[in-house]
Design an enzyme around this catalytic site. Sequence first.
Site, mmCIF file in Angstrom:
data_model
loop_
_atom_site.group_PDB
_atom_site.id
_atom_site.type_symbol
_atom_site.label_atom_id
_atom_site.label_comp_id
_atom_site.label_asym_id
_atom_site.label_seq_id
_atom_site.Cartn_x
_atom_site.Cartn_y
_atom_site.Cartn_z
ATOM 1 N N ASP A 43 74.873 38.908 -10.958
ATOM 2 C CA ASP A 43 74.212 38.789 -12.303
ATOM 3 C C ASP A 43 72.777 38.612 -12.340
ATOM 4 O O ASP A 43 72.068 37.876 -10.961
ATOM 5 C CB ASP A 43 74.939 38.064 -12.927
ATOM 6 C CG ASP A 43 76.079 38.473 -13.619
ATOM 7 O OD1 ASP A 43 76.525 39.019 -14.881
ATOM 8 O OD2 ASP A 43 77.073 38.215 -12.691
ATOM 9 N N TYR B 119 69.642 35.792 -11.991
ATOM 10 C CA TYR B 119 69.830 34.426 -12.706
ATOM 11 C C TYR B 119 69.576 34.084 -14.291
ATOM 12 O O TYR B 119 68.857 34.835 -14.763
ATOM 13 C CB TYR B 119 68.138 33.512 -12.097
ATOM 14 C CG TYR B 119 68.108 33.758 -10.038
ATOM 15 C CD1 TYR B 119 69.581 33.070 -9.812
ATOM 16 C CD2 TYR B 119 67.501 34.584 -9.737
ATOM 17 C CE1 TYR B 119 69.092 33.490 -8.325
ATOM 18 C CE2 TYR B 119 67.335 34.768 -7.900
ATOM 19 C CZ TYR B 119 68.496 34.127 -8.065
ATOM 20 O OH TYR B 119 68.382 34.421 -6.735
ATOM 21 N N PHE C 277 68.850 38.986 -6.288
ATOM 22 C CA PHE C 277 68.348 37.573 -5.258
ATOM 23 C C PHE C 277 66.115 37.233 -5.581
ATOM 24 O O PHE C 277 66.149 35.254 -4.436
ATOM 25 C CB PHE C 277 68.178 37.246 -4.354
ATOM 26 C CG PHE C 277 69.900 37.475 -3.626
ATOM 27 C CD1 PHE C 277 70.452 37.350 -3.669
ATOM 28 C CD2 PHE C 277 70.262 38.986 -2.916
ATOM 29 C CE1 PHE C 277 71.821 36.590 -3.564
ATOM 30 C CE2 PHE C 277 72.168 39.261 -3.362
ATOM 31 C CZ PHE C 277 72.781 38.584 -3.568
ATOM 32 N N HIS D 240 79.252 35.390 0.501
ATOM 33 C CA HIS D 240 77.877 35.768 0.183
ATOM 34 C C HIS D 240 76.889 33.999 0.261
ATOM 35 O O HIS D 240 77.993 32.895 0.713
ATOM 36 C CB HIS D 240 78.807 35.033 -1.614
ATOM 37 C CG HIS D 240 77.755 34.696 -2.597
ATOM 38 N ND1 HIS D 240 76.360 34.188 -3.039
ATOM 39 C CD2 HIS D 240 77.163 36.131 -3.264
ATOM 40 C CE1 HIS D 240 75.646 34.833 -3.961
ATOM 41 N NE2 HIS D 240 75.961 36.272 -3.769
#
Length: 249
Positions: free
Chosen positions: A90, A92, A103, A212
């Site tokens: 998703d 931020y 990212f 992750h």
Amino acid sequence: MTEHIVNPSLLDTLDLDEQAQAQLARVKLDDSWKYPLAKALTSQTMNDLRAFLKAEHEQSKTIFPPNAQIFRALNEVPLDAVKVVILGQDPYHGFGQANGLSFSVNRGVDLPPSLRNIYHEIKTDLGLTMPNHGDLSAWSQQGVLLLNSVLTVEQGQAASHQRRGWEQFTDAVIDVINQQRSGVVFILWGAYAQRKGQYIDESKHLVLKAAHPSPLAANRGGFFGCKVFSKTNQYLTEQGLTPINWQFS
């Protein structure tokens, strides 16, 4: 970002009705993606998603990233330029963070913990010192598709736009790359990304899996030391392609 005009002769080959053709013409997406994704972009699922987003805006909710950056990852890396896919989940949800690239955050925004861990792994893997900002557009410019599974989120509400239709659209993106390209590196961090990439043809692409980079997952093991950056460049070199310069200023 400029709106792309769809070539009518190409639209004729897509077997879309006039309403769908008009709808497709309004989508501000690079043509290299627009045509292969035409069915997904004009599907009922996408129509429902548009209606949902319109309703959210009408309720004065703040949605990230800004409208012009929703398709940024795809617009910055045309289909035939994709060398690497880094799949996020998703955007931020903090104010000013999401910029359309997984990212990544704009310069001047504090580095999110996941990105700090990514930078740490690059330093460990390749011996590179990373910058003090989180703008990853230099990777996009080299063919790294920084794709989130869900492309929008409400401010302060993590995962608020999941299961609204974005997942089906980005599944279609992955399928297009899988089917129409070869020799692409898919970096899948965490169980979510790995499930989403489970149908990638590993006989024609390189799939790299690791935990992750979020602190909760990375500190359990499986992310630090995964060496996906050096493995990516080794594979690209073997394919006769220019490796990614992961370091930038």
